[in-house]
Scaffold this motif. Structure first.
Motif, PDB file in Angstrom:
ATOM      1  N   GLY A  18      72.922  58.634  15.234  1.00 25.29           N
ATOM      2  CA  GLY A  18      74.207  58.874  15.882  1.00 25.29           C
ATOM      3  C   GLY A  18      75.313  58.744  14.859  1.00 25.29           C
ATOM      4  N   ALA A  19      76.427  59.355  15.150  1.00 28.60           N
ATOM      5  CA  ALA A  19      77.592  59.249  14.263  1.00 28.60           C
ATOM      6  C   ALA A  19      78.839  59.310  15.131  1.00 28.60           C
ATOM      7  CB  ALA A  19      77.595  60.378  13.235  1.00 28.60           C
ATOM      8  N   GLY A  20      79.794  58.441  14.830  1.00 27.78           N
ATOM      9  CA  GLY A  20      81.044  58.420  15.578  1.00 27.78           C
ATOM     10  C   GLY A  20      80.826  58.204  17.067  1.00 27.78           C
ATOM     11  N   GLY A  23      75.378  60.451  20.026  1.00 26.70           N
ATOM     12  CA  GLY A  23      73.952  60.516  19.718  1.00 26.70           C
ATOM     13  C   GLY A  23      73.584  61.925  19.272  1.00 26.70           C
ATOM     14  N   ILE A  24      72.883  62.026  18.164  1.00 22.57           N
ATOM     15  CA  ILE A  24      72.516  63.355  17.645  1.00 22.57           C
ATOM     16  C   ILE A  24      71.001  63.561  17.739  1.00 22.57           C
ATOM     17  CG2 ILE A  24      72.488  64.793  15.559  1.00 22.57           C
ATOM     18  CD1 ILE A  24      75.207  63.456  14.872  1.00 22.57           C
ATOM     19  N   LEU A  25      70.224  62.552  17.372  1.00 23.66           N
ATOM     20  CA  LEU A  25      68.769  62.606  17.568  1.00 23.66           C
ATOM     21  C   LEU A  25      68.374  61.436  18.456  1.00 23.66           C
ATOM     22  CD1 LEU A  25      67.028  63.430  14.163  1.00 23.66           C
ATOM     23  CD2 LEU A  25      67.591  64.975  16.026  1.00 23.66           C
ATOM     24  N   GLY A  42      64.947  75.722  16.902  1.00 20.45           N
ATOM     25  CA  GLY A  42      65.760  75.247  18.027  1.00 20.45           C
ATOM     26  C   GLY A  42      67.161  75.796  17.900  1.00 20.45           C
ATOM     27  N   PRO A  43      67.934  75.726  18.979  1.00 24.54           N
ATOM     28  CA  PRO A  43      69.276  76.308  18.962  1.00 24.54           C
ATOM     29  C   PRO A  43      70.227  75.610  17.994  1.00 24.54           C
ATOM     30  CG  PRO A  43      68.753  75.367  21.131  1.00 24.54           C
ATOM     31  CD  PRO A  43      67.580  75.129  20.267  1.00 24.54           C
ATOM     32  N   ASN A  44      71.365  76.228  17.766  1.00 25.58           N
ATOM     33  CA  ASN A  44      72.423  75.640  16.935  1.00 25.58           C
ATOM     34  C   ASN A  44      72.751  74.242  17.441  1.00 25.58           C
ATOM     35  OD1 ASN A  44      74.082  78.759  16.687  1.00 25.58           O
ATOM     36  ND2 ASN A  44      73.175  77.668  15.013  1.00 25.58           N
ATOM     37  N   GLY A  45      72.922  73.341  16.502  1.00 27.21           N
ATOM     38  CA  GLY A  45      73.355  71.994  16.875  1.00 27.21           C
ATOM     39  C   GLY A  45      72.262  71.125  17.460  1.00 27.21           C
ATOM     40  N   ALA A  46      71.006  71.607  17.450  1.00 25.03           N
ATOM     41  CA  ALA A  46      69.910  70.829  18.047  1.00 25.03           C
ATOM     42  C   ALA A  46      69.609  69.564  17.248  1.00 25.03           C
ATOM     43  CB  ALA A  46      68.658  71.695  18.147  1.00 25.03           C
ATOM     44  N   GLY A  47      69.953  69.583  15.962  1.00 23.41           N
ATOM     45  CA  GLY A  47      69.690  68.418  15.110  1.00 23.41           C
ATOM     46  C   GLY A  47      68.660  68.691  14.023  1.00 23.41           C
ATOM     47  N   LYS A  48      68.394  69.978  13.739  1.00 27.27           N
ATOM     48  CA  LYS A  48      67.343  70.331  12.779  1.00 27.27           C
ATOM     49  C   LYS A  48      67.681  69.828  11.367  1.00 27.27           C
ATOM     50  CE  LYS A  48      67.776  74.784  13.760  1.00 27.27           C
ATOM     51  NZ  LYS A  48      68.850  74.742  14.787  1.00 27.27           N
ATOM     52  N   SER A  49      68.918  70.110  10.934  1.00 26.56           N
ATOM     53  CA  SER A  49      69.308  69.682   9.579  1.00 26.56           C
ATOM     54  C   SER A  49      69.345  68.166   9.474  1.00 26.56           C
ATOM     55  CB  SER A  49      70.707  70.203   9.215  1.00 26.56           C
ATOM     56  OG  SER A  49      70.714  71.586   9.250  1.00 26.56           O
ATOM     57  N   VAL A  50      69.851  67.529  10.524  1.00 26.68           N
ATOM     58  CA  VAL A  50      69.909  66.061  10.508  1.00 26.68           C
ATOM     59  C   VAL A  50      68.497  65.485  10.389  1.00 26.68           C
ATOM     60  CG1 VAL A  50      70.423  64.053  11.966  1.00 26.68           C
ATOM     61  CG2 VAL A  50      72.124  65.855  11.684  1.00 26.68           C
ATOM     62  N   LEU A  51      67.553  66.083  11.106  1.00 25.65           N
ATOM     63  CA  LEU A  51      66.165  65.597  11.028  1.00 25.65           C
ATOM     64  C   LEU A  51      65.636  65.712   9.592  1.00 25.65           C
ATOM     65  CD1 LEU A  51      63.523  64.578  12.228  1.00 25.65           C
ATOM     66  CD2 LEU A  51      62.988  66.936  12.899  1.00 25.65           C
ATOM     67  N   ASP A 156      66.074  73.693   4.223  1.00 22.11           N
ATOM     68  CA  ASP A 156      67.012  73.799   5.345  1.00 22.11           C
ATOM     69  C   ASP A 156      67.594  75.206   5.383  1.00 22.11           C
ATOM     70  OD1 ASP A 156      68.552  73.172   7.476  1.00 22.11           O
ATOM     71  OD2 ASP A 156      69.953  71.872   6.409  1.00 22.11           O
ATOM     72  N   GLU A 157      67.080  76.009   6.292  1.00 25.52           N
ATOM     73  CA  GLU A 157      67.556  77.396   6.467  1.00 25.52           C
ATOM     74  C   GLU A 157      67.689  78.123   5.129  1.00 25.52           C
ATOM     75  OE1 GLU A 157      68.388  79.233   9.108  1.00 25.52           O
ATOM     76  OE2 GLU A 157      68.640  77.826  10.751  1.00 25.52           O
ATOM     77  N   PRO A 158      66.622  78.231   4.360  1.00 18.63           N
ATOM     78  CA  PRO A 158      66.766  78.790   3.009  1.00 18.63           C
ATOM     79  C   PRO A 158      67.129  80.273   2.982  1.00 18.63           C
ATOM     80  CG  PRO A 158      64.453  78.465   3.539  1.00 18.63           C
ATOM     81  CD  PRO A 158      65.235  77.855   4.664  1.00 18.63           C
ATOM     82  N   THR A 188      64.589  76.941  10.608  1.00 21.58           N
ATOM     83  CA  THR A 188      65.048  78.338  10.651  1.00 21.58           C
ATOM     84  C   THR A 188      65.583  78.670  12.048  1.00 21.58           C
ATOM     85  OG1 THR A 188      64.482  80.651  10.246  1.00 21.58           O
ATOM     86  CG2 THR A 188      62.763  79.305  11.240  1.00 21.58           C
ATOM     87  N   HIS A 189      66.519  79.619  12.061  1.00 20.17           N
ATOM     88  CA  HIS A 189      67.001  80.191  13.313  1.00 20.17           C
ATOM     89  C   HIS A 189      66.170  81.391  13.707  1.00 20.17           C
ATOM     90  CE1 HIS A 189      71.028  78.522  12.457  1.00 20.17           C
ATOM     91  NE2 HIS A 189      71.030  78.470  13.753  1.00 20.17           N
ATOM     92  N   ASP A 190      65.464  81.903  12.708  1.00 24.97           N
ATOM     93  CA  ASP A 190      64.880  83.225  12.813  1.00 24.97           C
ATOM     94  C   ASP A 190      63.450  83.101  13.354  1.00 24.97           C
ATOM     95  OD1 ASP A 190      63.705  85.642  12.311  1.00 24.97           O
ATOM     96  OD2 ASP A 190      64.517  85.866  10.295  1.00 24.97           O
TER      97      ASP A 190
HETATM   98  N1  ATP Z   1      76.751  63.366   9.252  1.00 24.06           N
HETATM   99  C1  ATP Z   1      77.127  63.741  10.484  1.00 24.06           C
HETATM  100  N2  ATP Z   1      78.075  63.061  11.163  1.00 24.06           N
HETATM  101  C2  ATP Z   1      78.431  63.420  12.394  1.00 24.06           C
HETATM  102  N3  ATP Z   1      77.912  64.448  13.071  1.00 24.06           N
HETATM  103  C3  ATP Z   1      76.989  65.177  12.457  1.00 24.06           C
HETATM  104  C4  ATP Z   1      76.539  64.862  11.139  1.00 24.06           C
HETATM  105  N4  ATP Z   1      75.618  65.779  10.787  1.00 24.06           N
HETATM  106  C5  ATP Z   1      75.489  66.611  11.852  1.00 24.06           C
HETATM  107  N5  ATP Z   1      76.305  66.253  12.845  1.00 24.06           N
HETATM  108  C6  ATP Z   1      76.366  66.874  14.179  1.00 24.06           C
HETATM  109  O1  ATP Z   1      75.062  66.751  14.734  1.00 24.06           O
HETATM  110  C7  ATP Z   1      74.705  67.896  15.476  1.00 24.06           C
HETATM  111  C8  ATP Z   1      73.404  68.474  14.924  1.00 24.06           C
HETATM  112  O2  ATP Z   1      73.694  69.058  13.669  1.00 24.06           O
HETATM  113  P1  ATP Z   1      72.594  69.810  12.793  1.00 24.06           P
HETATM  114  O3  ATP Z   1      73.315  70.377  11.619  1.00 24.06           O
HETATM  115  O4  ATP Z   1      71.441  68.918  12.543  1.00 24.06           O
HETATM  116  O5  ATP Z   1      72.143  70.957  13.797  1.00 24.06           O
HETATM  117  P2  ATP Z   1      71.173  72.170  13.499  1.00 24.06           P
HETATM  118  O6  ATP Z   1      70.125  72.159  14.560  1.00 24.06           O
HETATM  119  O7  ATP Z   1      70.698  72.142  12.102  1.00 24.06           O
HETATM  120  O8  ATP Z   1      72.182  73.358  13.769  1.00 24.06           O
HETATM  121  P3  ATP Z   1      72.322  74.799  13.078  1.00 24.06           P
HETATM  122  O9  ATP Z   1      71.155  75.578  13.578  1.00 24.06           O
HETATM  123  O10 ATP Z   1      73.619  75.285  13.630  1.00 24.06           O
HETATM  124  O11 ATP Z   1      72.333  74.608  11.592  1.00 24.06           O
HETATM  125  C9  ATP Z   1      75.889  68.837  15.395  1.00 24.06           C
HETATM  126  O12 ATP Z   1      76.633  68.668  16.565  1.00 24.06           O
HETATM  127  C10 ATP Z   1      76.651  68.362  14.170  1.00 24.06           C
HETATM  128  O13 ATP Z   1      78.022  68.623  14.307  1.00 24.06           O
END
Ligand code: ATP
Length: 237
Positions: A18-20, A23-25, A42-51, A156-158, A188-190
């Motif tokens: 979580g941040a701020g 909850g993100i994951l 998964g869709p945009n914002g699902a948390g893939k990059s954070v994972l 990450d989405e290369p 990937t989104h694709d």
């Molecule tokens: N360091 C961070 N601090 C706060 N919020 C974050 C941080 N990193 C990501 N987020 C938020 O967490 C959520 C998930 O972000 P993430 O980039 O993991 O999604 P994603 O599935 O990779 O999306 P996309 O397909 O659009 O790249 C988003 O709402 C993003 O704004």
């Protein structure tokens, strides 16, 4: 030369981020084992990059644990959507992390040249890295990571901003790495790309891993209704 001992499997248990105050994951558990590529979709914002960032250690989980359960030292690298290139030649960009890793100069040059050749970039070795096209830079980033001979490579989405020809070249490089035993963990989104590359699929939605399954089973009939909707091309909220 004997292969180094494996650090895999990599296990995440009850992972939360979580941040701020958001909850993100949420309570994510996942085991990553040696084998064909794992595609995280998964869709945009699902948390893939954070994972990916959590698994690579760039972020700290707010709860849960991540453990490399093999006996060997972890050897993982990550390539980002927009790789940062040093203001040097393509070859020097690959040599630099090898120097940081302590590889002697002569071995560095040979290993970097081989990694460039494997990525189809031998002819561009002397070119300034920052002048290469987006697709060439992405392949250079892959070569730079591959030269470190990681056991696991997080991508990450290369191909996010690449055209079909550049995407194909990057996919060839990824497939080559996987064939040489590197575990690819890639977002990937694709969906078409996921079908081409995946041996297994993780489906993330709103910070939850709703499914982790062999690619064939996943694409033939996902168990999670959200995953089925995503495969049908429906817009998930
Ligand atoms: N360091 C961070 N601090 C706060 N919020 C974050 C941080 N990193 C990501 N987020 C938020 O967490 C959520 C998930 O972000 P993430 O980039 O993991 O999604 P994603 O599935 O990779 O999306 P996309 O397909 O659009 O790249 C988003 O709402 C993003 O704004």
């Amino acid at each position: 030369m004997r292969a180094p001992m494996a650090a895999l499997p990599l296990r995440a248990e009850g992972l939360c981020f979580g941040a701020g105050g958001v909850g993100i994951l949420h309570d994510l558990s996942l085991a990553i084992e040696a084998g064909p590529p794992l595609l995280i979709i998964g869709p945009n914002g699902a948390g893939k990059s954070v994972l990916l960032r959590l698994l690579h250690g760039l972020l700290c989980p707010t709860a849960g644990r991540i453990a490399w359960e093999g006996a060997g030292m972890r050897r993982d690298a990550m390539v980002f959507q927009r790789p940062v290139m040093l203001r040097r030649s393509a070859l020097a960009n690959v040599e630099y992390p090898l120097a940081l890793a302590g590889l002697p100069r002569a071995a560095r040059r040979a290993r970097a040249a081989a990694a460039l050749a494997e990525a189809g970039l031998a002819a561009l070795a002397g070119r300034p890295a920052r002048r290469l096209s987006g697709g060439e830079q992405q392949r250079l980033a892959l070569a730079r990571a591959a030269a470190l001979r990681p056991e696991v490579l997080f991508l990450d989405e290369p191909c996010a901003s690449l055209d079909p020809a550049a995407t194909r070249a990057v996919e060839v490089a990824i497939t080559g790495l996987a064939a040489r035993g590197c575990k690819i963990v890639m977002t990937t989104h694709d969906l078409a790309q996921a079908r081409r590359l995946a041996g297994e699929v993780g489906f993330l939605h709103r910070g939850r891993l709703l499914e982790h399954a062999p690619a064939e089973a996943f694409f033939a009939g996902p168990r999670a209704p959200e995953a089925a909707a995503f495969l049908r091309g429906e817009l998930l909220a």
